[in-house]
Scaffold this motif. Sequence first.
Motif, PDB file in Angstrom:
ATOM      1  N   GLN A 126      -7.330  -3.095  -2.565  1.00 28.67           N
ATOM      2  CA  GLN A 126      -8.439  -4.083  -2.139  1.00 28.67           C
ATOM      3  C   GLN A 126      -8.022  -5.438  -2.285  1.00 28.67           C
ATOM      4  O   GLN A 126      -7.938  -5.791  -2.887  1.00 28.67           O
ATOM      5  N   ARG A 127      -7.975  -6.169  -0.800  1.00 24.48           N
ATOM      6  CA  ARG A 127      -7.432  -7.440  -0.963  1.00 24.48           C
ATOM      7  C   ARG A 127      -8.666  -8.434  -0.188  1.00 24.48           C
ATOM      8  O   ARG A 127      -7.890  -9.520  -0.273  1.00 24.48           O
ATOM      9  N   ARG A 158       0.584  -1.632   0.046  1.00 27.50           N
ATOM     10  CA  ARG A 158       0.403   0.006   0.035  1.00 27.50           C
ATOM     11  C   ARG A 158       0.908   1.539   0.267  1.00 27.50           C
ATOM     12  O   ARG A 158       0.441   2.397   0.088  1.00 27.50           O
ATOM     13  N   ASP A 180     -15.651  -7.696   2.935  1.00 24.24           N
ATOM     14  CA  ASP A 180     -16.119  -7.847   3.648  1.00 24.24           C
ATOM     15  C   ASP A 180     -16.124  -9.312   4.774  1.00 24.24           C
ATOM     16  O   ASP A 180     -17.022  -9.167   5.538  1.00 24.24           O
ATOM     17  N   ARG A 227     -10.707   2.011  -8.611  1.00 25.27           N
ATOM     18  CA  ARG A 227     -10.869   1.748  -7.626  1.00 25.27           C
ATOM     19  C   ARG A 227      -9.627   0.078  -7.648  1.00 25.27           C
ATOM     20  O   ARG A 227     -10.125  -0.770  -8.703  1.00 25.27           O
ATOM     21  N   SER A 276     -17.559  -4.584  -3.271  1.00 24.62           N
ATOM     22  CA  SER A 276     -17.862  -3.238  -2.543  1.00 24.62           C
ATOM     23  C   SER A 276     -19.027  -4.054  -1.250  1.00 24.62           C
ATOM     24  O   SER A 276     -19.584  -4.652  -1.424  1.00 24.62           O
ATOM     25  N   ILE A 303      -8.011  -3.810  -7.131  1.00 23.15           N
ATOM     26  CA  ILE A 303      -8.096  -4.624  -6.983  1.00 23.15           C
ATOM     27  C   ILE A 303      -6.984  -5.256  -6.546  1.00 23.15           C
ATOM     28  O   ILE A 303      -6.485  -5.600  -8.215  1.00 23.15           O
TER      29      ILE A 303
END
Length: 246
Positions: free
Chosen positions: A58-59, A52, A62, A181, A246, A183
């Motif tokens: 994003q790895r 980062r 949720d 974004r 998301s 990913i």
Amino acid sequence: MNIALAGRTVLVLVVFSHSIFLMAQGHLFAGLVENLLLMSFLLYGTLNPGSRLFGPVQRKVDEGFWLTIDDGPDPGDTPVILDLLDQYETKAAFFLIGEKAAKYPDLVREIRKRGHQIGNHTWSHPQTSFWAAGPIRTSREIKKCQDLLTEILGEAPTLFRAPVGHRNFFVHPILRVLNLRLIGWSARGFDAVSTDSQEVLEKINGSLGEGSIVLAHEATAIAPEVIEGILKLLQTYDEPVVGTGS
Ligand SMILES: [Zn+2]
């Protein structure tokens, strides 16, 4: 150039200049050490897919798992994979290469029609050189793919995956401008380089965890069997397979 990138660029130039200054003043060892530390810092941020250092990646998701499929569209694999996803009632995200999307726009529309997400995976997938690309080439690779996918789909993708996960200094500011974004992934089986689907599936199984983003590829010798194996594997978990990150 935005403020964060300008700040990082100035910092790198200051540290680099200082290391040269030290060497010029006869402090060869100290200057070399400073220079090597700077280069290691930059290489870590560039070559480590999970780093980062240059910006967010994003790895995880949720809840459940997120299946992502890179390197299409492919006239041999994409239709088979789409049928498999329907059969297992699963949604995935396809990270498409611009050059291939330009050749097979109907496949791009079909992926969307079947309810899957579509992300930008650069125009030409320069996997050996993207990490070293300058700002103009980096921007062209991302923007040309973005423009084409936007034209085909009628809306702009919001997801980006870097070729083999490599970034460079300029990627994040471009992603911010294009509202993309980044990913990454947290489970993979090296299916792009393996010819043994069983081995690939064992590696994926071994790296699966809560909220895993699973990385798979199409346009390989074993793509359909790997995807089917992943779908079977994910069904053995109670966790849902989410169609969105998301
Ligand atoms: Zn790729």
